[in-house]
Design a protein around this motif. Sequence first.
Motif, PDB file in Angstrom:
ATOM      1  N   CYS A 128       0.825  -1.015  -0.081  1.00 18.33           N
ATOM      2  CA  CYS A 128      -0.139  -0.150  -0.129  1.00 18.33           C
ATOM      3  C   CYS A 128       0.881   1.235   0.110  1.00 18.33           C
ATOM      4  O   CYS A 128       1.723   1.407   0.952  1.00 18.33           O
ATOM      5  N   LYS A 129       0.665   2.335  -0.862  1.00 21.88           N
ATOM      6  CA  LYS A 129       1.596   3.298  -1.127  1.00 21.88           C
ATOM      7  C   LYS A 129       1.101   4.470  -0.146  1.00 21.88           C
ATOM      8  O   LYS A 129       1.720   5.293   0.138  1.00 21.88           O
ATOM      9  N   PHE A 130      -0.248   4.491   0.299  1.00 22.09           N
ATOM     10  CA  PHE A 130      -0.661   5.679   1.183  1.00 22.09           C
ATOM     11  C   PHE A 130      -2.143   4.701   1.801  1.00 22.09           C
ATOM     12  O   PHE A 130      -2.771   4.046   1.320  1.00 22.09           O
ATOM     13  N   VAL A 131      -2.375   5.627   2.823  1.00 15.52           N
ATOM     14  CA  VAL A 131      -3.821   5.488   3.535  1.00 15.52           C
ATOM     15  C   VAL A 131      -4.321   6.842   3.869  1.00 15.52           C
ATOM     16  O   VAL A 131      -3.710   7.660   4.561  1.00 15.52           O
ATOM     17  N   ALA A 132      -5.435   7.361   3.038  1.00 14.69           N
ATOM     18  CA  ALA A 132      -5.781   8.603   3.100  1.00 14.69           C
ATOM     19  C   ALA A 132      -7.216   8.530   3.754  1.00 14.69           C
ATOM     20  O   ALA A 132      -8.097   7.440   4.005  1.00 14.69           O
ATOM     21  N   THR A 133      -7.527   9.658   4.691  1.00 14.05           N
ATOM     22  CA  THR A 133      -8.665  10.049   5.269  1.00 14.05           C
ATOM     23  C   THR A 133      -9.757  10.517   4.302  1.00 14.05           C
ATOM     24  O   THR A 133      -9.295  11.216   3.463  1.00 14.05           O
ATOM     25  N   THR A 134     -11.089  10.089   4.464  1.00 19.66           N
ATOM     26  CA  THR A 134     -12.011  10.555   3.647  1.00 19.66           C
ATOM     27  C   THR A 134     -12.953  11.008   4.270  1.00 19.66           C
ATOM     28  O   THR A 134     -13.290  10.563   5.523  1.00 19.66           O
ATOM     29  N   SER A 135     -13.683  12.193   4.003  1.00 20.85           N
ATOM     30  CA  SER A 135     -15.011  12.691   4.658  1.00 20.85           C
ATOM     31  C   SER A 135     -16.144  13.240   3.578  1.00 20.85           C
ATOM     32  O   SER A 135     -15.507  14.171   2.887  1.00 20.85           O
ATOM     33  N   GLN A 137     -16.759  11.931   0.874  1.00 19.48           N
ATOM     34  CA  GLN A 137     -16.240  11.504  -0.480  1.00 19.48           C
ATOM     35  C   GLN A 137     -15.070  12.272  -0.891  1.00 19.48           C
ATOM     36  O   GLN A 137     -14.484  12.315  -1.873  1.00 19.48           O
ATOM     37  N   ALA A 138     -14.583  13.299   0.161  1.00 25.63           N
ATOM     38  CA  ALA A 138     -13.380  14.098  -0.264  1.00 25.63           C
ATOM     39  C   ALA A 138     -12.416  13.604   0.604  1.00 25.63           C
ATOM     40  O   ALA A 138     -12.328  13.320   1.628  1.00 25.63           O
ATOM     41  N   ILE A 139     -11.051  13.670  -0.124  1.00 30.25           N
ATOM     42  CA  ILE A 139      -9.762  13.294   0.513  1.00 30.25           C
ATOM     43  C   ILE A 139      -9.436  14.580   1.503  1.00 30.25           C
ATOM     44  O   ILE A 139      -9.387  15.684   1.021  1.00 30.25           O
ATOM     45  N   THR A 140      -9.211  13.984   2.751  1.00 31.45           N
ATOM     46  CA  THR A 140      -8.500  15.129   3.688  1.00 31.45           C
ATOM     47  C   THR A 140      -7.291  14.520   4.453  1.00 31.45           C
ATOM     48  O   THR A 140      -7.507  13.374   4.755  1.00 31.45           O
ATOM     49  N   PRO A 141      -6.584  15.446   5.038  1.00 30.72           N
ATOM     50  CA  PRO A 141      -5.734  15.108   5.940  1.00 30.72           C
ATOM     51  C   PRO A 141      -6.232  14.459   7.214  1.00 30.72           C
ATOM     52  O   PRO A 141      -7.470  14.947   7.520  1.00 30.72           O
ATOM     53  N   PRO A 142      -5.610  13.479   8.290  1.00 25.90           N
ATOM     54  CA  PRO A 142      -4.292  13.100   7.899  1.00 25.90           C
ATOM     55  C   PRO A 142      -4.308  12.318   6.938  1.00 25.90           C
ATOM     56  O   PRO A 142      -5.258  11.178   6.525  1.00 25.90           O
ATOM     57  N   VAL A 143      -3.172  12.154   6.202  1.00 17.98           N
ATOM     58  CA  VAL A 143      -2.780  11.173   5.106  1.00 17.98           C
ATOM     59  C   VAL A 143      -1.393  10.518   5.306  1.00 17.98           C
ATOM     60  O   VAL A 143      -0.374  11.132   5.935  1.00 17.98           O
ATOM     61  N   LEU A 144      -1.342   9.022   5.184  1.00 19.09           N
ATOM     62  CA  LEU A 144      -0.077   8.321   5.605  1.00 19.09           C
ATOM     63  C   LEU A 144       0.478   7.966   4.267  1.00 19.09           C
ATOM     64  O   LEU A 144      -0.246   7.045   3.532  1.00 19.09           O
ATOM     65  N   PHE A 145       1.631   8.157   4.231  1.00 19.78           N
ATOM     66  CA  PHE A 145       2.245   8.031   2.902  1.00 19.78           C
ATOM     67  C   PHE A 145       3.605   7.013   3.124  1.00 19.78           C
ATOM     68  O   PHE A 145       4.354   7.145   4.186  1.00 19.78           O
ATOM     69  N   PHE A 176      -8.498   3.969   1.369  1.00 18.55           N
ATOM     70  CA  PHE A 176      -8.992   4.997   2.027  1.00 18.55           C
ATOM     71  C   PHE A 176      -9.927   4.855   3.274  1.00 18.55           C
ATOM     72  O   PHE A 176     -10.531   3.526   3.164  1.00 18.55           O
ATOM     73  N   LEU A 177      -9.882   5.389   4.283  1.00 19.33           N
ATOM     74  CA  LEU A 177     -10.419   5.253   5.400  1.00 19.33           C
ATOM     75  C   LEU A 177     -11.676   6.352   5.682  1.00 19.33           C
ATOM     76  O   LEU A 177     -11.184   7.549   5.822  1.00 19.33           O
ATOM     77  N   ASN A 178     -12.769   5.994   5.763  1.00 14.73           N
ATOM     78  CA  ASN A 178     -13.810   7.006   5.709  1.00 14.73           C
ATOM     79  C   ASN A 178     -13.922   7.420   7.194  1.00 14.73           C
ATOM     80  O   ASN A 178     -14.088   6.699   7.929  1.00 14.73           O
ATOM     81  N   CYS A 179     -14.092   8.810   7.478  1.00 11.18           N
ATOM     82  CA  CYS A 179     -14.310   9.571   8.741  1.00 11.18           C
ATOM     83  C   CYS A 179     -15.888   9.898   8.668  1.00 11.18           C
ATOM     84  O   CYS A 179     -16.249  10.827   7.855  1.00 11.18           O
TER      85      CYS A 179
END
Length: 201
Positions: A128-135, A137-145, A176-179
């Motif tokens: 996995c190249k990244f794990v991103a937070t979504t809220s 349906q939009a990507i938002t910090p925090p993001v893990l690279f 993507f992890l949904n918040c």
Amino acid sequence: MKIVGVYLAAGNSTRMGTHKLALPIGTMSLGSLALETALKSPLDEVYVIIKDTDDMEWIPSHMKAHAKCSIIQCPTSNEGLSESLRYGIQHAREHLADGVLVMLADQPFITVQMLSEMITCMSEKPPCKFVATTSEQAITPPVLFSSSMYPDLLKLHGDKGARAILQSDFLQQGTFLNCNDKRLVFDIDTREDYETLKVLE
């Protein structure tokens, strides 16, 4: 797996009109709330990226002295958001970090659970190249690279943040992890935001 936090705190607070990270929230400063969360999380280290003119009074002394905490001045922060981000990425690369969790100092409601879930997610999916937070349906910090993305992150310039990379082919190479609680990713940019924050706290 060594995962470090890059805590972006070198903004100009232009829309706020004053140094927003020093604004009081209860007994703490706005900028210290998410920093406390980062230091309590499973992150191995936390790099706090600040302007070279920052007096750092918004950072409590016990956080400055915390074993995980490193304060890094970015003399070129006025050239755009990407400058402080690249400073953090370079530091992570020099210290052989396997991944970087990018956080914003003006997102006070980020939780330890959120950060822990992101770190666990990446450790369980090594490609996995990244794990991103979504809220909503939009990507938002925090993001893990992952470290495999350092070269791309170091190419960013101007006011482009890490999110700019995630608009391309990389979207298929991460998680993507949904918040569900929009409050947790609420960021403070304006006086109105600050007044809302004081109601939410």
